[in-house]
Design an enzyme around this catalytic site. Structure first.
Site, PDB file in Angstrom:
ATOM      1  N   HIS A  22      -1.743   3.112  -8.476  1.00 58.13           N
ATOM      2  CA  HIS A  22      -1.963   2.132  -9.632  1.00 58.13           C
ATOM      3  C   HIS A  22      -1.637   3.058 -10.900  1.00 58.13           C
ATOM      4  O   HIS A  22      -1.401   4.106 -11.008  1.00 58.13           O
ATOM      5  CB  HIS A  22      -3.137   1.525  -9.320  1.00 58.13           C
ATOM      6  CG  HIS A  22      -4.181   2.724  -9.359  1.00 58.13           C
ATOM      7  ND1 HIS A  22      -4.670   3.344  -8.407  1.00 58.13           N
ATOM      8  CD2 HIS A  22      -4.874   3.069 -10.649  1.00 58.13           C
ATOM      9  CE1 HIS A  22      -5.137   4.329  -8.613  1.00 58.13           C
ATOM     10  NE2 HIS A  22      -5.720   4.207 -10.140  1.00 58.13           N
TER      11      HIS A  22
ATOM     12  N   ASN B 224      -2.585   8.478 -12.032  1.00 57.77           N
ATOM     13  CA  ASN B 224      -3.174   9.712 -11.493  1.00 57.77           C
ATOM     14  C   ASN B 224      -2.729   9.917 -10.076  1.00 57.77           C
ATOM     15  O   ASN B 224      -2.603   8.897  -9.257  1.00 57.77           O
ATOM     16  CB  ASN B 224      -4.733   9.650 -11.384  1.00 57.77           C
ATOM     17  CG  ASN B 224      -5.445   9.637 -12.922  1.00 57.77           C
ATOM     18  OD1 ASN B 224      -4.891  10.384 -13.641  1.00 57.77           O
ATOM     19  ND2 ASN B 224      -6.180   8.737 -13.064  1.00 57.77           N
TER      20      ASN B 224
ATOM     21  N   HIS C 248       1.001  -1.246   0.052  1.00 57.11           N
ATOM     22  CA  HIS C 248      -0.042  -0.076   0.004  1.00 57.11           C
ATOM     23  C   HIS C 248       0.956   1.315   0.112  1.00 57.11           C
ATOM     24  O   HIS C 248       1.547   1.605   1.084  1.00 57.11           O
ATOM     25  CB  HIS C 248      -0.794  -0.010   1.176  1.00 57.11           C
ATOM     26  CG  HIS C 248      -1.742   1.270   1.119  1.00 57.11           C
ATOM     27  ND1 HIS C 248      -3.159   1.423   0.716  1.00 57.11           N
ATOM     28  CD2 HIS C 248      -1.624   2.500   1.669  1.00 57.11           C
ATOM     29  CE1 HIS C 248      -3.758   2.365   0.733  1.00 57.11           C
ATOM     30  NE2 HIS C 248      -2.709   3.185   1.342  1.00 57.11           N
TER      31      HIS C 248
ATOM     32  N   GLY D  68      -7.324  13.495 -10.738  1.00 52.87           N
ATOM     33  CA  GLY D  68      -8.509  12.417 -11.029  1.00 52.87           C
ATOM     34  C   GLY D  68      -8.356  11.170 -10.382  1.00 52.87           C
ATOM     35  O   GLY D  68      -9.104  10.061 -10.600  1.00 52.87           O
TER      36      GLY D  68
ATOM     37  N   HIS E  41      -2.647   2.596 -14.898  1.00 52.18           N
ATOM     38  CA  HIS E  41      -3.742   2.224 -15.795  1.00 52.18           C
ATOM     39  C   HIS E  41      -3.000   1.783 -16.960  1.00 52.18           C
ATOM     40  O   HIS E  41      -2.090   2.578 -17.879  1.00 52.18           O
ATOM     41  CB  HIS E  41      -4.733   3.553 -16.278  1.00 52.18           C
ATOM     42  CG  HIS E  41      -5.344   4.043 -15.209  1.00 52.18           C
ATOM     43  ND1 HIS E  41      -6.797   3.399 -14.932  1.00 52.18           N
ATOM     44  CD2 HIS E  41      -5.022   4.742 -14.209  1.00 52.18           C
ATOM     45  CE1 HIS E  41      -7.173   4.089 -13.864  1.00 52.18           C
ATOM     46  NE2 HIS E  41      -6.236   4.796 -13.393  1.00 52.18           N
TER      47      HIS E  41
HETATM   48  P1  5GP Z   1      -7.963   6.324 -10.488  1.00 48.68           P
HETATM   49  O1  5GP Z   1      -9.355   7.416 -10.925  1.00 48.68           O
HETATM   50  O2  5GP Z   1      -7.740   6.277  -9.017  1.00 48.68           O
HETATM   51  O3  5GP Z   1      -6.870   6.929 -11.274  1.00 48.68           O
HETATM   52  O4  5GP Z   1      -8.416   4.795 -11.098  1.00 48.68           O
HETATM   53  C1  5GP Z   1      -9.155   4.012 -10.039  1.00 48.68           C
HETATM   54  C2  5GP Z   1      -9.643   2.789 -10.952  1.00 48.68           C
HETATM   55  O5  5GP Z   1     -10.098   1.775 -10.566  1.00 48.68           O
HETATM   56  C3  5GP Z   1     -10.848   3.156 -12.088  1.00 48.68           C
HETATM   57  O6  5GP Z   1     -10.487   3.331 -13.378  1.00 48.68           O
HETATM   58  C4  5GP Z   1     -11.694   2.170 -11.601  1.00 48.68           C
HETATM   59  O7  5GP Z   1     -12.889   1.782 -12.654  1.00 48.68           O
HETATM   60  C5  5GP Z   1     -11.319   1.201 -10.847  1.00 48.68           C
HETATM   61  N1  5GP Z   1     -11.790   0.539  -9.874  1.00 48.68           N
HETATM   62  C6  5GP Z   1     -12.470   0.889  -8.703  1.00 48.68           C
HETATM   63  N2  5GP Z   1     -13.070   0.121  -7.873  1.00 48.68           N
HETATM   64  C7  5GP Z   1     -12.495  -1.099  -8.326  1.00 48.68           C
HETATM   65  C8  5GP Z   1     -12.928  -2.509  -8.154  1.00 48.68           C
HETATM   66  O8  5GP Z   1     -13.626  -2.731  -7.190  1.00 48.68           O
HETATM   67  N3  5GP Z   1     -12.382  -3.436  -8.888  1.00 48.68           N
HETATM   68  C9  5GP Z   1     -11.655  -3.175 -10.097  1.00 48.68           C
HETATM   69  N4  5GP Z   1     -11.071  -4.275 -11.070  1.00 48.68           N
HETATM   70  N5  5GP Z   1     -11.553  -1.736 -10.469  1.00 48.68           N
HETATM   71  C10 5GP Z   1     -11.956  -0.929  -9.738  1.00 48.68           C
HETATM   72 ZN    ZN Z   2      -4.090  -0.204  -0.328  1.00 49.26          ZN
END
Ligand code: 5GP
Ligand code: ZN
Length: 113
Positions: free
Chosen positions: A101, A88, A48, A94, A103
């Site tokens: 993480h 992000n 984490h 965003g 993308h």
């Molecule tokens: P962020 O906006 O934080 O860069 O991206 C978070 C991403 O996590 C989003 O694209 C969202 O669709 C994905 N996400 C959120 N909750 C879950 C989940 O429970 N499972 C999966 N597989 N993806 C998730």
């Molecule tokens: Zn975590």
């Protein structure tokens, strides 16, 4: 947020189901639940770490695993194509899940994502 309550920590602990694409010592790759491209994976460090600003010197091996996992995913794409790797960092960029993480997006023109 406590790591116990973190959604990606729960996925890594197998407490929430996900579609796992690949795994290495340091990272897990899952399908994004709300894909923005035909291929939309999330490369998630098992540790984490809130965002890139919270990576320490001792986390260099994790950073390396992330990049080499992206390379492996790109080489293993079902159909060869270009890809985008996006992270992000912070709410105004965003970021919604505050566990760092990356993308991994591919499968069509991902230039505008
Ligand atoms: P962020 O906006 O934080 O860069 O991206 C978070 C991403 O996590 C989003 O694209 C969202 O669709 C994905 N996400 C959120 N909750 C879950 C989940 O429970 N499972 C999966 N597989 N993806 C998730
Ligand atoms: Zn975590």
């Amino acid at each position: 947020m406590e790591h116990n309550e973190c959604i990606f920590c729960k996925i890594i602990r197998n407490e929430i189901p996900s579609t796992i694409i690949a795994e290495s010592e340091q990272v897990l790759v899952i399908k994004d639940i709300n894909p923005k491209a035909p291929v939309h994976y999330l490369i998630i460090p098992k540790k984490h770490i809130k965002d890139i600003r919270e990576f320490h010197e001792s986390d260099r091996h994790i950073a390396g695993d992330i990049l080499f996992m992206a390379r492996q995913l790109a080489n293993d794409l079902p159909e060869p194509g270009d890809f985008k790797l996006v992270s992000n960092n912070g709410p105004s960029s965003g970021q919604c899940v505050f566990h760092s993480h990356f993308h991994f997006l591919s499968g069509k023109k991902v230039i505008d994502i």
